[in-house]
Scaffold this motif. Structure first.
Motif, PDB file in Angstrom:
ATOM      1  N   UNK A 282      65.980  32.689  26.677  1.00 46.17           N
ATOM      2  CA  UNK A 282      65.994  31.471  27.461  1.00 46.17           C
ATOM      3  C   UNK A 282      64.892  31.515  28.511  1.00 46.17           C
ATOM      4  N   UNK A 283      64.794  32.660  29.180  1.00 54.08           N
ATOM      5  CA  UNK A 283      63.818  32.775  30.261  1.00 54.08           C
ATOM      6  C   UNK A 283      62.550  33.514  29.839  1.00 54.08           C
ATOM      7  N   UNK A 284      62.447  33.846  28.551  1.00 53.05           N
ATOM      8  CA  UNK A 284      61.258  34.550  28.047  1.00 53.05           C
ATOM      9  C   UNK A 284      60.935  35.804  28.830  1.00 53.05           C
ATOM     10  N   UNK A 285      61.938  36.609  29.082  1.00 57.44           N
ATOM     11  CA  UNK A 285      61.652  37.861  29.775  1.00 57.44           C
ATOM     12  C   UNK A 285      62.651  38.921  29.340  1.00 57.44           C
ATOM     13  N   UNK A 286      62.352  40.151  29.691  1.00 57.48           N
ATOM     14  CA  UNK A 286      63.292  41.225  29.381  1.00 57.48           C
ATOM     15  C   UNK A 286      64.145  41.483  30.606  1.00 57.48           C
TER      16      UNK A 286
END
Lengths: 537, 501
Positions: A282-286
């Motif tokens: 959703x937030x394009x992050x790890x």
């Protein structure tokens, strides 16, 4: 998500652990059915899957065969013997309290997979960012080491019903045959990772060993990522594992994100923590999942319930003989035989069944070409010298490109919409080729072809009769077109005059009027050509 | 109580059933009522499956009354150690962790016997999860020795030993991982058979130590043993460790002719601390067998004494792993006290397992942990290999080995429960056959007086002679045992079983 700047001061070291659920009828160690699509919990279970007292595992021969095939396809060594071991830990989704896996004698080891990556070279190294057009793509072959590939059984799934004070366990997946593939840390970017994963997936699919569906979880990949200074040869002292990746696109994104994140920490003088991260799509992050790295002691020991696996030379030779054409071979052959652009070849290769269909279409085309060349010995297929765009003869290269376009576009889209495979399509390769021939011969227009295709895909049938039924035959007859043009020229004196005075726009108008006169079925090339002739003094 | 059918051979029972002199239902009722009246203090059964047994007997009777030959075991009752899963009949492994466990399937051996239309009377008592050599780790109380109720029947197949000795069942299935069939057979004065590893199926038998677990039975004679073995043996597709070896007609092939048979007597098996009369009985038996024409050769198995130590490592290792599935999640005892998942595990297991299971889990977990695996487990496996090779060497010279089964007669009841070392000592003459996967039987060879000062009123307590054969060499051990039982009466001696209180 936080944006991290790109950096060239560090480069990445990436290794993968990839789990592939093998497409066996039954489970790894029990006759219970293996069906990843089963929705009702605890349906594909039996006394072995649920680890009732007294139950014993029996290794699935087909799983062993598929695992060995994958090993061979990945250029691995397959030792004369292999064994299973027990890996112990307690978790509700693990019915026996241990997983049957392979510890120190995996079915296959020490292999490799060659991939081709394209490097982007800038025109001059000192210019910060060259314009798009000046970028040069250079193809580079890379060998990724395969450390090992071993067989094991999958776990079930814990389900946590929201708002309820308990958890549930679904054992449908428990005990399914799993092949774990471990690579050497030899991948250096998200893009390379994506290419590697795609090639690996295609190989496994070509072998029929798994459908490798990331979304369904029949293929799961966990990259281990760390970064170091260029030129360093020792591995960094830490690595970050990323879980929860369910597409190759996300794998690429997650890796690139991690590289940037870790680089930033190192640049600030820190050392990234050895953690397990999860990809948040959703937030394009790890996002950090677990930082406490417990040194789990799995207390491996040889599985006493299963005899040692033996691989005779005869058995392995038999497997080698059964080996289907793999993506790399097919890639070479397609480029050589079909002269297709690389992108077309790659896209076709990604769908094994589509390549089969595509080649069936081509063989139909080749049959006609042969028939035709037998009938017209003097005809030169590629004769463009007359300058006329009309060719009655079949142009193989053009037809192949048409076949590729139609396979990759309309056909793929229609198949995907129905969730079926090319082999299950109503449209036969023969009729498919027939349609392409009509297009290439100018007998139907592009938009008419799409209509015909739709009907063929839904109901099947001969394209020519569908063309007739729908009244879509393109008028290429010069006298009919000439007659229509005469009418149009007579009725539009102003436009004719404008064109002659140099207004190109008026030519298009006249073509449009002619097309209208011909009820949309006129061959645009013939119209253009004749109109030009008629208007040229 | 009449002994009309107790202690009858299988051949006799077969004839009575075939002649319609007795029905299977009558026979079953006879044994059920014998159990009911005489087992109260012996405690050889955990579960008596009266209803199911009578149903099974009815099926057998229907079969017998229809034309055609009857399967040999058809209509004949038997008992099974509570390690064998029996569909619909509670199976506990004598542990509270499985107190209410009703199996959803039959063990392969149970279903083979069902196909033969044999009649299962019930499930016999045992050491908990077969951990022990006394029966005293059972969560369902000790079993007593029918020869002397102040003494133990030995274990872990304690209930099966007592049941056959007391005439409750013509034979009783047992399991033998480190002597658990042969020990009780010797101590209870009956015949006990442990097969070659892989001769029959482990499927549906609760695992103790997988690489050594074997399933056999206790019965009244070698002749009966040869019969039963034919019906329970064979490769099973559900047990990958069973071998693709044909099952011979063991009974038909029985031969009492021992001429030309070479018999090894390994000196290491007559160890320090044996009760003198026990050794005497065994030596007499060997002499008798020599008199039958066999050639007796003294042999040496110099690594013998390592067996116990290897067993003490491999057994708990496999036990710790095999018991991991008893986690309170899917079946068996679940604690009512858990606050979280960890407590489901710890409390369910703490409440459900007995002390000996816990000891073995701890030992095995330790032995398998990183850093210790090589020093213990791996080394133990290497020595195990030596033992296997040593046996293979000796069987190039001899057909079978003769040894005492136990170094003593029945010990006093209750001494094992607080002595975790007891089992390891009791097992020292029997474990090596398990480590090497060899077939062995124990046959009664007389009586000896105990040396614990408390001499029973009778002549003494049973002594067992162990016959060990090479891999797949069941016929050889049966033939020697059969020949011996043709000229001796020890296997026909039975205790006077009184109803106790």
């Amino acid at each position: 998500m936080k944006e991290y700047p790109k950096s060239t001061e560090y480069c990445a070291v990436i290794g993968f652990e990839i789990h592939v659920e093998l497409a066996t009828k039954s489970k790894m160690f029990s006759p219970a059915p293996n069906n990843p699509d089963e929705k009702t919990p605890n349906t594909n279970i039996d006394e072995i899957v649920t680890a009732q007292p007294g139950t014993l595992p029996v290794a699935n021969k087909e799983a062993i065969r598929l695992a060995a095939m994958v090993g061979l396809a990945l250029n691995c060594k397959i030792d004369e013997w292999s064994k299973f071991d027990r890996k112990h830990y307690f978790y509700p989704d693990l019915p026996k309290g241990y997983q049957i896996s392979q510890y120190d004698q995996p079915i296959s080891r020490d292999g490799y997979l060659d991939i081709v990556v394209s490097d982007t070279l800038s025109a001059s190294s000192d210019s910060a960012s060259p314009p798009e057009g000046e970028k040069n793509k250079v193809l580079r072959s890379m060998r990724i080491g395969i450390t090992r590939a071993h067989l094991e059984e999958d776990a079930g799934k814990n389900v946590h019903p929201e708002g309820l004070p308990y958890s549930l366990v679904d054992y449908n997946r428990a005990g399914c045959a799993l092949l774990e593939i471990v690579t050497e840390p030899e991948i250096e970017s998200g893009e390379e990772a994506k290419i590697f994963l795609t090639e690996l997936r295609n190989i496994i699919r070509y072998l029929g060993a798994s459908d490798c569906d990331m979304e369904k979880g029949t293929m799961r990949c966990e990259p281990n990522i760390s970064v170091r200074k260029p030129g360093e040869t020792t591995l960094p002292k830490y690595k970050v594992e990323v879980k929860n990746i369910n597409s190759f696109k996300f794998a690429e994104a997650a890796i690139n994100y991690e590289i940037a994140r870790q680089t930033e920490i190192l640049k600030d003088g820190g050392i990234p923590k050895q953690v397990t991260m999860g990809w948040n799509e959703k937030d394009n992050c790890t996002v950090e999942q677990r930082s406490k790295e417990e040194a789990n002691d799995y207390r491996y020991f040889p599985e006493p319930d299963l005899p040692i696996l033996q691989f005779t030379k005869e058995y392995l030779n038999k497997l080698r003989a059964e080996m289907p054409e793999l993506p790399a071979q097919k890639r070479g052959r397609f480029k050589e035989e079909y002269n297709l652009p690389d992108a077309d070849v790659e896209n076709l290769l990604n769908w094994k069944e589509l390549t089969f269909y595509f080649e069936e279409v081509i063989s139909e085309i080749d049959e006609w070409i042969e028939q035709e060349s037998n009938g017209n010995n003097n005809h030169n297929n590629n004769d463009n010298s007359s300058g006329t765009p009309r060719r009655a003869e079949l142009d193989r290269n053009l037809l192949i490109k048409l076949a590729s376009n139609w396979c990759l576009q309309d056909f793929s889209a229609a198949l995907n919409a129905k969730l079926i495979n090319p082999a299950d399509a109503t449209i036969t390769p023969e009729n498919f080729a027939e349609l392409l021939k009509l297009i290439q011969q100018g007998k139907i227009s592009g938009s008419a072809a799409k209509q015909v295709f739709k009907v063929m895909f839904e109901k099947g049938g001969e394209p020519l009769s569908i063309v007739n039924d729908l009244g879509l035959t393109q008028v290429s007859d010069e006298s009919a077109i000439a007659a229509a043009l005469d009418k149009v020229i007579a009725a539009n004196e102003k436009a004719v005059a404008d064109y002659k005075a140099g207004q190109q726009k008026s030519f298009g108008f006249l073509v449009g009027m002619a097309m209208k006169e011909l009820k949309g079925k006129g061959n645009p090339q013939v119209i253009n050509e004749l109109l030009k002739k008629k208007l040229t003094p | 109580m009449t002994e009309e059918f107790a202690y009858k051979s299988l051949t006799e029972l077969r004839k009575l059933l075939d002649d319609k002199s007795v029905s299977s239902v009558e026979l079953t009722q006879y044994f059920l009522s014998r159990i009911k009246s005489l087992d109260k203090d012996l405690n050889s059964f955990i579960t008596v499956a009266e209803k199911e047994a009578l149903e099974q007997a009815k099926i057998a009777d229907d079969f017998i009354s229809s034309p055609g030959e009857n399967p040999f075991l058809c209509g004949i009752p038997y008992a099974a150690k509570d390690m064998f899963l029996t569909k619909g009949i509670r199976t506990t492994a004598a542990s509270k962790i499985l107190d209410q466990y009703i199996p959803p399937y039959d063990a392969t051996i149970i279903s083979k016997l069902k196909n033969e239309k044999a009649v299962l009377l019930g499930k016999t008592n045992q050491d908990q999860f077969a951990h022990g050599s006394s029966g005293e780790s059972s969560a369902y109380g000790f079993t007593l020795n029918p020869w002397d109720k102040t003494r133990m029947p030995a274990g872990s197949s304690s209930g099966s030993g007592a049941s056959v000795a007391a005439g409750f069942s013509p034979y009783a299935l047992g399991t033998d991982t480190g002597g658990s069939i042969r020990g009780p057979a010797a101590i209870c004065g009956v015949t006990g058979y442990k097969p070659t590893y892989g001769r029959n199926s482990r499927y549906g038998v609760i695992s103790m130590a997988s690489s050594m677990d074997t399933q056999g039975f206790l019965c009244l004679s070698v002749e009966d043993a040869a019969h039963i073995t034919e019906y329970i043996s064979g490769q099973d597709e559900k047990d990958a460790t069973t071998g693709p070896v044909e099952v011979p007609k063991y009974h038909k092939n029985l031969s009492a002719d021992l001429k030309g048979i070479k018999i090894g007597v390994p000196k290491e098996y007559f160890m320090e601390g044996m009760e003198p009369e026990v050794e005497q009985r065994v030596r007499e038996a060997i002499k008798q067998i020599e008199d039958l024409g066999a050639e007796i050769i003294e042999v040496s198995l110099p690594n013998t004494h390592y067996g116990q130590m290897v067993y003490a490592i491999i057994c708990p290792s496999e036990v710790s792993s095999n018991l991991a599935k008893y986690d309170g999640i899917r079946f068996g005892h679940t604690t009512k006290e858990a606050k979280d998942l960890m407590e489901v595990y710890t409390k369910s297991r703490a409440e459900g397992f007995g002390d000996e299971a816990k000891r073995r889990i701890m030992t095995g977990t330790y032995v398998l942990s990183a850093g210790y695996y090589d020093a213990y487990y791996k080394r133990a496996q290497k020595i195990r290999r030596l033992l296997v090779n040593e046996f293979a060497e000796v069987f190039k010279q001899v057909d079978v080995l003769l040894t005492p089964t136990q170094p003593n007669v029945a010990p006093k009841s209750g001494i094992a429960q607080n002595d975790p070392i007891f089992a390891y000592i009791a097992d020292r003459l029997v474990v090596n056959a398990n480590l090497a996967g060899l077939p062995a039987i124990s046959v009664p060879c007389g009586f000896a007086r105990p040396t614990d000062g408390d001499t029973p009123s009778m002549d003494g307590l049973p002594v067992g002679l162990q016959i060990i054969g090479p891999q797949w060499g069941e016929q050889k051990i049966f033939n020697v045992g059969y020949a011996y039982q043709q000229v001796t009466e020890w296997h026909k001696k039975h205790p006077e079983v009184s109803s106790g209180q």
